[in-house]
Design an enzyme around this catalytic site. Structure first.
Site, PDB file in Angstrom:
ATOM      1  N   ASN A  67       0.835  -1.203   0.000  1.00  8.00           N
ATOM      2  CA  ASN A  67       0.000   0.000   0.000  1.00  8.00           C
ATOM      3  C   ASN A  67       0.869   1.251   0.000  1.00  8.00           C
ATOM      4  O   ASN A  67       2.038   1.209   0.381  1.00  8.00           O
ATOM      5  CB  ASN A  67      -1.010  -0.010   1.162  1.00  8.00           C
ATOM      6  CG  ASN A  67      -0.456  -0.684   2.388  1.00  8.00           C
ATOM      7  OD1 ASN A  67       0.408  -0.129   3.040  1.00  8.00           O
ATOM      8  ND2 ASN A  67      -0.928  -1.901   2.684  1.00  8.00           N
TER       9      ASN A  67
ATOM     10  N   SER B 287      -8.149  -0.773  -0.380  1.00  9.90           N
ATOM     11  CA  SER B 287      -7.854  -2.146   0.042  1.00  9.90           C
ATOM     12  C   SER B 287      -8.141  -3.148  -1.083  1.00  9.90           C
ATOM     13  O   SER B 287      -9.176  -3.059  -1.752  1.00  9.90           O
ATOM     14  CB  SER B 287      -8.734  -2.460   1.260  1.00  9.90           C
ATOM     15  OG  SER B 287      -8.540  -3.775   1.673  1.00  9.90           O
ATOM     16  N   GLY B 288      -7.216  -4.072  -1.307  1.00  9.05           N
ATOM     17  CA  GLY B 288      -7.464  -5.229  -2.164  1.00  9.05           C
ATOM     18  C   GLY B 288      -7.688  -4.953  -3.633  1.00  9.05           C
ATOM     19  O   GLY B 288      -8.435  -5.689  -4.291  1.00  9.05           O
TER      20      GLY B 288
ATOM     21  N   SER C  81      -6.807   1.242   2.498  1.00 13.09           N
ATOM     22  CA  SER C  81      -5.912   0.120   2.816  1.00 13.09           C
ATOM     23  C   SER C  81      -6.111  -0.382   4.241  1.00 13.09           C
ATOM     24  O   SER C  81      -6.308   0.409   5.168  1.00 13.09           O
ATOM     25  CB  SER C  81      -4.465   0.588   2.647  1.00 13.09           C
ATOM     26  OG  SER C  81      -3.595  -0.315   3.272  1.00 13.09           O
ATOM     27  N   SER C  82      -6.004  -1.700   4.406  1.00 15.62           N
ATOM     28  CA  SER C  82      -6.149  -2.291   5.740  1.00 15.62           C
ATOM     29  C   SER C  82      -5.000  -1.895   6.666  1.00 15.62           C
ATOM     30  O   SER C  82      -5.078  -2.077   7.874  1.00 15.62           O
ATOM     31  CB  SER C  82      -6.220  -3.821   5.631  1.00 15.62           C
ATOM     32  OG  SER C  82      -5.055  -4.289   4.988  1.00 15.62           O
ATOM     33  N   GLU C  83      -3.908  -1.352   6.079  1.00 11.45           N
ATOM     34  CA  GLU C  83      -2.779  -0.915   6.903  1.00 11.45           C
ATOM     35  C   GLU C  83      -2.785   0.601   7.133  1.00 11.45           C
ATOM     36  O   GLU C  83      -1.763   1.189   7.462  1.00 11.45           O
ATOM     37  CB  GLU C  83      -1.451  -1.335   6.258  1.00 11.45           C
ATOM     38  CG  GLU C  83      -1.184  -2.824   6.262  1.00 11.45           C
ATOM     39  CD  GLU C  83      -0.989  -3.416   7.660  1.00 11.45           C
ATOM     40  OE1 GLU C  83      -1.080  -2.662   8.661  1.00 11.45           O
ATOM     41  OE2 GLU C  83      -0.776  -4.630   7.751  1.00 11.45           O
TER      42      GLU C  83
ATOM     43  N   HIS D  78       4.485   0.556   1.665  1.00  9.48           N
ATOM     44  CA  HIS D  78       4.655  -0.726   2.346  1.00  9.48           C
ATOM     45  C   HIS D  78       4.629  -1.833   1.305  1.00  9.48           C
ATOM     46  O   HIS D  78       3.723  -1.879   0.470  1.00  9.48           O
ATOM     47  CB  HIS D  78       3.517  -0.905   3.361  1.00  9.48           C
ATOM     48  CG  HIS D  78       3.353  -2.313   3.839  1.00  9.48           C
ATOM     49  ND1 HIS D  78       4.370  -3.017   4.441  1.00  9.48           N
ATOM     50  CD2 HIS D  78       2.300  -3.157   3.783  1.00  9.48           C
ATOM     51  CE1 HIS D  78       3.932  -4.228   4.748  1.00  9.48           C
ATOM     52  NE2 HIS D  78       2.684  -4.347   4.344  1.00  9.48           N
TER      53      HIS D  78
ATOM     54  N   HIS E 102       5.956  -6.203   0.335  1.00  7.38           N
ATOM     55  CA  HIS E 102       6.372  -7.521   0.827  1.00  7.38           C
ATOM     56  C   HIS E 102       7.510  -8.023  -0.058  1.00  7.38           C
ATOM     57  O   HIS E 102       7.530  -9.191  -0.426  1.00  7.38           O
ATOM     58  CB  HIS E 102       5.198  -8.512   0.771  1.00  7.38           C
ATOM     59  CG  HIS E 102       4.002  -8.089   1.561  1.00  7.38           C
ATOM     60  ND1 HIS E 102       2.768  -8.642   1.388  1.00  7.38           N
ATOM     61  CD2 HIS E 102       3.859  -7.161   2.545  1.00  7.38           C
ATOM     62  CE1 HIS E 102       1.892  -8.074   2.217  1.00  7.38           C
ATOM     63  NE2 HIS E 102       2.535  -7.164   2.921  1.00  7.38           N
TER      64      HIS E 102
END
Ligand SMILES: [Zn+2]
Length: 219
Positions: free
Chosen positions: A30, A46-47, A75-77, A96, A98
């Site tokens: 995100n 989100s998603g 965003s969930s974050e 952010h 991964h």
């Protein structure tokens, strides 16, 4: 100063660049940016895949996370982004991801030491691991702020990496440099271990970057 329109477009551009560089996959990761003129945060929804988004899909919230504009769920974050903005007035953008090598250090609960000059210039030292907490929680947000300190990046234990900067491009560069440094650190470990830069040299290089950056911003 960038307008909400420019910032929303900039976030989409950075999202596509993250996909192209392989720093995120699918809908993960995100991006957010601060809009100081209107005291708002622009954040990815989100998603959703970045390539499928339009500028108006980027959500605008206040610093408490209330949605001000946009039809999609932020965003969930978002909490993590908001806590960083609240703690760090110098941070204007947060990304952010991964990404593989940085996340490898994160799952090993191992900080990336200050081993390469470009990393320490931009980030200001080691990239430390935030204590584990479930994604999207207040606890994770607080742990990340603690691990960041006054630096430009932190790892999230068993999760990924967060980079912040004075603008979206700087946060994106942070993601690239942290990923490269993590890769170098892992490879160097197989060669007997990486040599760390001294605290004094890290400070000289980071100060030089800040001075140069500020100068460039003024120019
Ligand atoms: Zn994540």
């Amino acid at each position: 100063m960038d307008t909400a329109v420019e910032v929303r477009a900039g976030i989409l551009k950075i999202g596509c660049a993250l996909l192209e560089k392989g720093l995120v996959a699918g809908t993960w990761g995100n991006i957010s940016a601060r809009l100081p003129a209107i005291d708002r945060i622009a954040v990815t929804p989100s998603g959703r895949n970045y390539r499928d988004l339009e500028d108006s899909d980027i959500v605008l919230t206040d610093l408490e996370g209330n949605v001000i504009a946009g039809q999609l769920k932020p965003s969930s974050e978002l909490k993590m982004h908001l806590e960083i903005y609240k703690a760090r007035s110098d941070v204007m953008a947060i990304i952010h991801t991964h990404s593989i090598f940085a996340s490898s250090c994160a799952v090993a609960n191992t900080s990336i030491p200050p081993i390469i000059e470009d990393l320490v210039q931009l980030i200001g030292g080691s990239v430390d691991v935030a204590k584990y907490a479930l994604p999207g929680t207040n606890e994770l947000a607080k742990n990340v702020v603690a691990a960041l300190g006054d630096k430009g990046a932190a790892l999230l234990c068993n999760h990924g990496v967060v980079c912040c900067g004075g603008n979206l491009c700087e946060a994106f560069l942070g993601c690239e440099l942290v990923e490269r440094a993590a890769q170098m650190y892992i490879y160097a470990s197989q060669l007997g271990g990486a040599r760390e830069l001294s605290r004094e040299d890290v400070k000289v290089m980071h100060d030089f970057y800040l001075e140069h950056y500020r100068h460039r911003q003024k120019g």
